[in-house]
Scaffold this active site. Structure first.
Site, PDB file in Angstrom:
ATOM      1  NE  ARG A 180      -7.428   4.541 -30.771  1.00  0.00           N
ATOM      2  CZ  ARG A 180      -8.702   4.095 -30.700  1.00  0.00           C
ATOM      3  NH1 ARG A 180      -8.969   2.912 -30.170  1.00  0.00           N
ATOM      4  NH2 ARG A 180      -9.691   4.837 -31.145  1.00  0.00           N
TER       5      ARG A 180
ATOM      6  CG  ASP B  65     -20.633   3.825 -34.522  1.00  0.00           C
ATOM      7  OD1 ASP B  65     -21.376   3.976 -35.508  1.00  0.00           O
ATOM      8  OD2 ASP B  65     -20.780   4.443 -33.451  1.00  0.00           O
TER       9      ASP B  65
ATOM     10  NE  ARG C  99     -13.245   4.143 -25.580  1.00  0.00           N
ATOM     11  CZ  ARG C  99     -13.182   4.131 -26.901  1.00  0.00           C
ATOM     12  NH1 ARG C  99     -12.026   3.917 -27.517  1.00  0.00           N
ATOM     13  NH2 ARG C  99     -14.268   4.340 -27.622  1.00  0.00           N
TER      14      ARG C  99
ATOM     15  CG  HIS D 123      -1.987  -1.103   1.085  1.00  0.00           C
ATOM     16  ND1 HIS D 123      -2.980  -1.295   2.013  1.00  0.00           N
ATOM     17  CD2 HIS D 123      -2.206  -2.044   0.124  1.00  0.00           C
ATOM     18  CE1 HIS D 123      -3.770  -2.295   1.638  1.00  0.00           C
ATOM     19  NE2 HIS D 123      -3.300  -2.774   0.492  1.00  0.00           N
TER      20      HIS D 123
ATOM     21  CG  LEU E  75     -15.266  -0.443 -27.895  1.00  0.00           C
ATOM     22  CD1 LEU E  75     -16.210  -1.491 -27.296  1.00  0.00           C
ATOM     23  CD2 LEU E  75     -15.854   0.951 -27.709  1.00  0.00           C
TER      24      LEU E  75
ATOM     25  CB  CYS F 106      -6.101  -1.094   5.196  1.00  0.00           C
ATOM     26  SG  CYS F 106      -4.425  -1.720   5.199  1.00  0.00           S
TER      27      CYS F 106
ATOM     28  CB  CYS G 175      -1.515   0.775   6.240  1.00  0.00           C
ATOM     29  SG  CYS G 175      -1.146   0.114   4.619  1.00  0.00           S
TER      30      CYS G 175
ATOM     31  CD  GLU H  77      -1.402   3.750   3.756  1.00  0.00           C
ATOM     32  OE1 GLU H  77      -1.115   3.128   2.719  1.00  0.00           O
ATOM     33  OE2 GLU H  77      -2.535   3.748   4.252  1.00  0.00           O
TER      34      GLU H  77
ATOM     35  CD  GLU I 119     -16.967   4.547 -25.287  1.00  0.00           C
ATOM     36  OE1 GLU I 119     -17.073   4.771 -26.504  1.00  0.00           O
ATOM     37  OE2 GLU I 119     -15.894   4.645 -24.662  1.00  0.00           O
TER      38      GLU I 119
HETATM   39  N1  LIG Z   1     -22.681   9.870 -29.578  1.00  0.00           N
HETATM   40  C1  LIG Z   1     -22.576   8.813 -28.798  1.00  0.00           C
HETATM   41  O1  LIG Z   1     -22.221   8.902 -27.618  1.00  0.00           O
HETATM   42  C2  LIG Z   1     -22.898   7.452 -29.353  1.00  0.00           C
HETATM   43  C3  LIG Z   1     -22.550   6.303 -28.646  1.00  0.00           C
HETATM   44  C4  LIG Z   1     -22.884   5.059 -29.176  1.00  0.00           C
HETATM   45  C5  LIG Z   1     -23.550   4.998 -30.393  1.00  0.00           C
HETATM   46  N2  LIG Z   1     -23.861   6.141 -31.039  1.00  0.00           N
HETATM   47  C6  LIG Z   1     -24.585   6.089 -32.323  1.00  0.00           C
HETATM   48  O2  LIG Z   1     -25.838   5.488 -32.108  1.00  0.00           O
HETATM   49  C7  LIG Z   1     -26.217   4.831 -33.301  1.00  0.00           C
HETATM   50  C8  LIG Z   1     -26.775   3.488 -32.913  1.00  0.00           C
HETATM   51  O3  LIG Z   1     -27.951   3.731 -32.229  1.00  0.00           O
HETATM   52  P1  LIG Z   1     -28.895   2.566 -31.794  1.00  0.00           P
HETATM   53  O4  LIG Z   1     -30.063   3.159 -31.104  1.00  0.00           O
HETATM   54  O5  LIG Z   1     -29.084   1.673 -32.952  1.00  0.00           O
HETATM   55  O6  LIG Z   1     -27.893   1.768 -30.826  1.00  0.00           O
HETATM   56  P2  LIG Z   1     -27.817   1.574 -29.260  1.00  0.00           P
HETATM   57  O7  LIG Z   1     -28.721   2.481 -28.562  1.00  0.00           O
HETATM   58  O8  LIG Z   1     -26.366   1.556 -28.871  1.00  0.00           O
HETATM   59  O9  LIG Z   1     -28.265   0.077 -29.146  1.00  0.00           O
HETATM   60  C9  LIG Z   1     -29.530  -0.378 -29.522  1.00  0.00           C
HETATM   61  C10 LIG Z   1     -29.591  -1.761 -29.042  1.00  0.00           C
HETATM   62  O10 LIG Z   1     -29.590  -1.738 -27.623  1.00  0.00           O
HETATM   63  C11 LIG Z   1     -30.207  -2.886 -27.177  1.00  0.00           C
HETATM   64  N3  LIG Z   1     -31.082  -2.692 -26.070  1.00  0.00           N
HETATM   65  C12 LIG Z   1     -32.181  -1.938 -25.988  1.00  0.00           C
HETATM   66  N4  LIG Z   1     -32.759  -2.089 -24.787  1.00  0.00           N
HETATM   67  C13 LIG Z   1     -31.996  -2.958 -24.105  1.00  0.00           C
HETATM   68  C14 LIG Z   1     -32.078  -3.513 -22.825  1.00  0.00           C
HETATM   69  N5  LIG Z   1     -33.030  -3.185 -21.957  1.00  0.00           N
HETATM   70  N6  LIG Z   1     -31.134  -4.387 -22.463  1.00  0.00           N
HETATM   71  C15 LIG Z   1     -30.147  -4.697 -23.303  1.00  0.00           C
HETATM   72  N7  LIG Z   1     -30.026  -4.219 -24.537  1.00  0.00           N
HETATM   73  C16 LIG Z   1     -30.950  -3.357 -24.929  1.00  0.00           C
HETATM   74  C17 LIG Z   1     -31.072  -3.415 -28.297  1.00  0.00           C
HETATM   75  O11 LIG Z   1     -30.565  -4.673 -28.565  1.00  0.00           O
HETATM   76  P3  LIG Z   1     -31.462  -5.928 -29.006  1.00  0.00           P
HETATM   77  O12 LIG Z   1     -30.929  -6.222 -30.364  1.00  0.00           O
HETATM   78  O13 LIG Z   1     -31.163  -6.971 -28.015  1.00  0.00           O
HETATM   79  O14 LIG Z   1     -32.899  -5.494 -28.993  1.00  0.00           O
HETATM   80  C18 LIG Z   1     -30.855  -2.459 -29.441  1.00  0.00           C
HETATM   81  O15 LIG Z   1     -30.688  -3.127 -30.636  1.00  0.00           O
HETATM   82  C19 LIG Z   1     -25.001   4.689 -34.169  1.00  0.00           C
HETATM   83  O16 LIG Z   1     -25.139   5.543 -35.278  1.00  0.00           O
HETATM   84  C20 LIG Z   1     -23.876   5.207 -33.302  1.00  0.00           C
HETATM   85  O17 LIG Z   1     -22.956   5.950 -34.033  1.00  0.00           O
HETATM   86  C21 LIG Z   1     -23.552   7.370 -30.557  1.00  0.00           C
END
Ligand SMILES: NC(=O)c1ccc[n+]([C@@H]2O[C@H](COP(=O)([O-])OP(=O)(O)OC[C@H]3O[C@@H](n4cnc5c(N)ncnc54)[C@H](OP(=O)(O)O)[C@@H]3O)[C@@H](O)[C@H]2O)c1
Length: 352
Positions: free
Chosen positions: A202, A195, A179, A44, A199, A70, A79, A46, A291
């Site tokens: 970097r 996309d 991340r 730890h 993940l 701790c 510690c 300390e 994300e």
């Molecule tokens: N700007 C940002 O921060 C960001 C981040 C991520 C993605 N995006 C964009 O978002 C777009 C994708 O959007 P999207 O609406 O299609 O994707 P999403 O919101 O990431 O995922 C949709 C999926 O989430 C799952 N889901 C829904 N409810 C759920 C639950 N209760 N438990 C577990 N899974 C569940 C569903 O899967 P099932 O197939 O099981 O129904 C659904 O197909 C892309 O264009 C991407 O570029 C943007």
């Protein structure tokens, strides 16, 4: 204490399931030794500071440590014993350890032996540093942190033809730092397919790879060999999570043949996120950065499955046709902190 915090951060993201901790020894008000906890199983902070000192502290020596020392035997001895054996008369502490086995007991033990204990110095900052540990140690469950890069109108995508990046370079660099902090990261299958993200974290200090979850209730990513998550050098760190009831033998065989882990959970669509979090806890994954796209984010908020929020908000509007990331959900955020990251705002705080 500020220096002790800097030292603690040198182990950013590398101490799970333990907290990050830094320690500084001063004599006559000057720093004479420093230490930090580098990794679970290693000494730890300390003890590292005492080793760096390499002798008995002077009579006026003060130990400054970001987290309550701790007082229990874990992988290393307590510690508190080392502090008493070294003869410190004053100990300055940042935050209490919320671990119920500690939670002020270490400080009581020091006080009972006549040590002057000063608490709460940069307390909020010291507690915030271990957001993930604090949640894990109290609840025995991973901190599920939702991260979105949003426009002012709550959209996660831009109008067609306006590119994909919503936030600027500084916010993107900040996400890479997150991340690095979280032991695991998750996206939905739809986002993985749309996309093709890597993940990985970097930055200036190279590339690291957390555990990478693809939340894929119906295993629709099976057979998608071209995805970066399935073919890059870190693919053994990818775990596809779906429902056992939706899993075809051939799909599971495909993941196995590609060297990708698949968790076929026992549950249904509604319990999926809860069962996944329980499995993460069994695997001692203390936190997951999710994300999410708009549908996953809204579903998590509606189900109360997210514990923490990082919402980066860019000074622009988004795709008018897209759903917002908090579709139909009331969203109280606790302990809200707002900061500027480059040209974007970051709203962060606890959910639920
Ligand atoms: N700007 C940002 O921060 C960001 C981040 C991520 C993605 N995006 C964009 O978002 C777009 C994708 O959007 P999207 O609406 O299609 O994707 P999403 O919101 O990431 O995922 C949709 C999926 O989430 C799952 N889901 C829904 N409810 C759920 C639950 N209760 N438990 C577990 N899974 C569940 C569903 O899967 P099932 O197939 O099981 O129904 C659904 O197909 C892309 O264009 C991407 O570029 C943007």
């Amino acid at each position: 204490m500020r220096r002790a915090l800097e030292l603690a951060r040198q182990a950013w993201g590398r101490t799970h399931p333990n907290p990050m901790v830094g320690a500084v020894i001063t004599e006559g008000g000057r720093i004479v030794a420093e230490g930090f906890h580098a990794k679970a199983g290693e000494p730890h902070a300390e003890v590292m500071a005492l080793r760096a000192l390499g002798r008995k502290p002077a009579a006026d020596a003060v130990l400054h440590v970001t987290l309550e020392p701790c007082c229990t035997h874990g992988r290393t001895p307590p510690c508190v014993d080392a502090i008493l054996a070294a003869g410190f008369r004053t100990v300055v502490v940042g935050a209490r350890d919320p671990n119920p086995a500690h939670a002020g007991h270490g400080l009581d033990l020091l006080r009972a032996r006549g040590v002057a204990v000063v608490e709460g110095v940069l307390g909020a900052e010291c507690a915030e540093l271990n957001l993930i540990f604090n949640h894990w140690i109290v609840r025995g469950a991973p901190l599920l942190a939702l991260k979105v890069a949003s426009t002012l109108d709550g959209k996660l995508t831009l109008p067609a033809g306006q590119g994909r990046a919503i936030t600027g370079a500084a916010a993107q660099a900040y996400v890479h730092r997150l991340r690095r902090l979280y032991p695991a990261i998750a996206v939905s299958a739809d986002t993985a397919l749309a996309d093709n993200p890597r993940l990985t974290a970097r930055g200036d200090d190279g590339e690291t790879c957390p555990v990478r979850f693809v939340l894929d209730r119906h295993f629709k990513t099976a057979g998608r060999a071209g995805l970066n998550l399935f073919q890059d050098a870190h693919r053994s760190r990818t775990i596809v999570v779906g429902l056992g009831s939706s899993a075809k033998k051939s799909d599971l065989a495909w993941y196995e043949a590609e060297g990708i882990k698949a968790w076929a959970l026992v549950g249904d669509e509604a319990s999926f996120l809860k069962v996944w979090a329980e499995r993460c806890a069994q695997e001692k994954l203390t936190g997951v950065l999710i994300e999410a796209g708009p549908r996953l984010a809204s579903a998590m908020l509606a189900a109360g499955s997210a514990d923490y929020l990082y919402a980066f908000v860019a000074p622009r509007t988004g795709d008018p046709e897209a759903p917002s990331w908090h579709d139909g959900v009331a969203l109280p955020v606790g302990g809200l902190q707002v900061s500027l990251v480059g040209s974007d705002a970051l709203y962060q705080g606890s959910l639920g």
